[in-house]
Design an enzyme around this catalytic site. Structure first.
Site: not given
Length: 451
Positions: A80, A231, A317-318
């Site tokens: 990421d 998060r 759902l990042e």
């Protein structure tokens, strides 16, 4: 400040009690524009929406050849990633340097275990092509949690860095835990002709935690639920109002046994007549949350109701983000194929939604929400797509050429197999066009391009 939930369809209205309370809050928070009333019309991403999904040449990413790519660091995996952004969301340039951040672990860590020891590293470049590693962002051991997960970084007008990140686990814990809170810290950006460093760090501070009313707490999460999330903060200053917000990944509040069923989760009357939702779908409750800054220096935020919920649809759902194009807001998130509820067949990919308001009226892009899918013959090749305001989309190389194995089967393979097939480097960026409620992939760009 409390955002009191008042039902009106799916709208929630904030209310303050008493003029004196309002005045006290305004003075204590030192803000000039705290709205006494703000509506959030939470959008339900439905099973019908996802069932409209079609894989086409316009939404399928080109196949990645990992052997043609290079890493920006030789001794670490990265995944990421995000650029340092200015207050308008554009990649920032500080004294000639571009700066990016990424989750990182040493290359001797098993790829499937990388989240257990992740920390944020940073990299800097003058040409945006050749990157130098600055190592860990937090070198003093003062970061909160036992490890850090994804976040967002901005440079204020005074040149100060502010980073928002996920503080996961507890410092000095003896057994790995998955507590997730959103934290922030600030530092001065110091540059020479050849380097970038961060100095004079502020104290790290937890600024958001799940409340159990809008967003599910870890204690509310049952054994039958496959994930828990609070998060991936993303800073956003609305260009229309100049108000500041954090978006984040979460789950709809409440325990599984108390979770209601609503027709709105499934779709239209016509669709429901011929669609069966498996009982297990009830355990899927992903959401995209939002919080509003309650002071000028963005060190205090107040939770608001979610922008989007995916009950009975998806549970992860990042890294949500939002950009503004024309008069419309474009809300994006990414998710894995295995995070969709039973009965839904959808690829690992980037999904998006659009509205004329930040706070509601969203509709899925391309009818289903799908913006970018991995190729069907390389279904895990990239992940963690992030859309820049100009339509450039960045990501990292995940698992490639896995011989039709699913993600669980990959995790059962030997250490050598996993390391051979894992990328852990920046992927070639993509360029997409956005026209009202439709998108398409235009072309592939060079590896790691953020503009």
């Amino acid at each position: 400040m409390k955002w009191n939930k008042v039902k009106k369809g799916k709208s929630f209205i904030t209310a303050f009690i008493g003029v004196s309370t309002i005045l006290t809050l305004i003075v204590s928070l030192s803000v000039s524009s705290v709205s006494a009333q703000e509506n959030v019309d939470t959008f339900d991403w439905t099973r019908e929406n996802v069932s409209n999904l079609t894989i086409t040449d316009q939404n399928t990413a080109p196949k990645i050849n990992k052997d043609e790519l290079v890493g920006i660091t030789s001794d670490s995996y990265i995944w990421d990633s995000w650029p340092l952004q200015d207050m308008n969301g554009h990649p920032a340039v500080v004294n000639g340097f571009k700066i990016i951040f990424a989750l990182s672990v040493p290359k001797d860590v098993l790829p499937g275990k990388r989240h257990d020891t992740a920390e944020i590293h940073y990299f800097y470049s003058k040409d945006g092509k050749t990157w130098e590693s600055g190592g860990p962002v937090f070198k003093d051991g003062k970061a909160l949690g036992s490890r850090q997960w994804a976040g967002s970084s901005i440079v204020h007008k005074n040149g100060e860095l502010q980073i928002f990140y996920t503080a996961t686990g507890q410092k000095n814990e003896t057994q790995l835990s998955y507590d997730q809170r959103i934290a922030t810290a600030t530092a001065d950006i110091s540059t020479t002709n050849t380097s970038v460093t961060f100095k004079n760090w502020s104290k790290h501070k937890i600024i958001l935690e799940a409340d159990g009313e809008y967003y599910q707490t870890k204690e509310q999460t049952g054994n039958k639920e496959t994930s828990y999330a609070f998060r991936d903060p993303y800073f956003f200053q609305d260009p229309k109002t100049r108000e500041k917000y954090l978006l984040f990944e979460a789950n709809s509040a409440g325990k599984l046994e108390n979770r209601p069923y609503k027709h709105a989760y499934i779709g239209s009357d016509e669709f429901r007549q011929n669609h069966v939702s498996p009982e297990s779908s009830k355990a899927y409750n992903g959401s995209i949350g939002i919080a509003k800054a309650a002071n000028n220096d963005s060190s205090k935020f107040e939770l608001m109701p979610p922008l989007l919920e995916a009950n009975y649809v998806n549970d992860e759902l990042e890294r949500p983000s939002v950009i503004v194009k024309g008069n419309n807001y474009y809300l994006f998130a990414k998710t894995h194929s295995e995070k969709f509820a039973s009965g839904l067949n959808a690829p690992e990919g980037l999904y998006g939604f659009t509205s004329e308001s930040l706070f509601g009226g969203y509709q899925p892009l391309n009818e289903s929400g799908l913006v970018i899918a991995n190729p069907t013959d390389n279904p895990y090749q990239a992940y963690s797509w992030m859309v820049m305001p100009n339509g450039t989309v960045t990501s990292f190389v995940n698992y490639v050429n896995v011989d039709e194995k699913d993600i669980y089967e990959i995790g059962e393979q030997s250490t050598e197999y996993q390391m051979e097939h894992f990328g852990g480097v920046l992927a070639p960026s993509l360029k997409i066009s956005i026209t009202r409620d439709e998108t398409k992939i235009l072309h592939e760009k060079k590896q790691g391009v953020f503009k």
